[in-house]
Design an enzyme around this catalytic site. Sequence first.
Site, PDB file in Angstrom:
ATOM      1  CG  MET A 147      -1.911  -1.134   1.284  1.00 55.16           C
ATOM      2  SD  MET A 147      -3.092  -1.188  -0.093  1.00 55.16           S
ATOM      3  CE  MET A 147      -3.958   0.368   0.105  1.00 55.16           C
ATOM      4  CD  GLU A 148       4.819   1.643  -2.831  1.00 49.99           C
ATOM      5  OE1 GLU A 148       5.663   2.554  -2.903  1.00 49.99           O
ATOM      6  OE2 GLU A 148       5.106   0.422  -2.864  1.00 49.99           O
ATOM      7  CD1 TRP A 149       0.274   8.741  -0.641  1.00 52.73           C
ATOM      8  CD2 TRP A 149      -1.555   7.872  -1.600  1.00 52.73           C
ATOM      9  NE1 TRP A 149      -0.784   8.956   0.215  1.00 52.73           N
ATOM     10  CE2 TRP A 149      -1.923   8.437  -0.354  1.00 52.73           C
ATOM     11  CE3 TRP A 149      -2.538   7.263  -2.378  1.00 52.73           C
ATOM     12  CZ2 TRP A 149      -3.227   8.409   0.124  1.00 52.73           C
ATOM     13  CZ3 TRP A 149      -3.856   7.242  -1.901  1.00 52.73           C
ATOM     14  CH2 TRP A 149      -4.180   7.803  -0.667  1.00 52.73           C
TER      15      TRP A 149
END
Length: 263
Positions: A147-149
């Site tokens: 989960m990361e931008w």
Amino acid sequence: MRRFAAFIMLTLLGACSTVDDLAPSLPGAPSVAVRAPRFDDSDPHEWDSGAPWSYAVHGTDVSKYQTSVDWPAARASGISFVFVKATEGGDRFDAYFNEHWSRTKAAGIPRAAYHFYYFCTPAATQARWFIQNVPRDRSAMPPVLDMEWNPQSPTCKLRPNAATVRSEMSTFLEIVEKHYGKKPIIYTSIDFFDDNGLSAFRGYPYWLRSVAGHPRKRYGSHPFTFWQYTGTGIVPGISGKADINVFNGTEATWNKWLRQNTR
């Protein structure tokens, strides 16, 4: 005196572990390749405290950008575990997953598959895509949700609010855990962690990225099982820059964690 000081340092670091440090080494568990290796780095950070080479167990993570890895050489250099990219979104499969997945196992390196989350596809669809492409292997470590931008994405600029992010994470994690029978690991970065209030999203082991400071400086007291400390490491057997990670605990703790999570 130096040996005594090193022993004290390792003892203190072990006290930060997320699992029981007093566990004995378990028979049948893969041995640690090299204890507390110190890899070269093409862009090293000056660690003032909590240096990653103080940890006993190190690993790496790979995707299609790491081709034709010499896994026996990587293991001999100190790589004791590997995270392998499998899928992204609801329709992308990493071209080198099958090769990395089979060759790490053949080299005797514990490995886990990871999924890179895409914010323009429902979480349930992504979970089903991951399950479709990653075999249910009892000897594998738990699956990972990355989960990361991704502001460089050419197809999806969506940044949902924090409540939506956490809800979608829960959906993905619950579906995947039910299928594989193992509590998934969450990988995340500092900005994503802060933006989405993940300090309150508990109940899962965390793999935290922090390349310019120990996680306790960047994530506070949030517990972590793995720490990614560089993206510019140099690992024998891997061409170009490599991500390097540590397990947060002693060798004995690693043996226990591995036994509990690879069956």
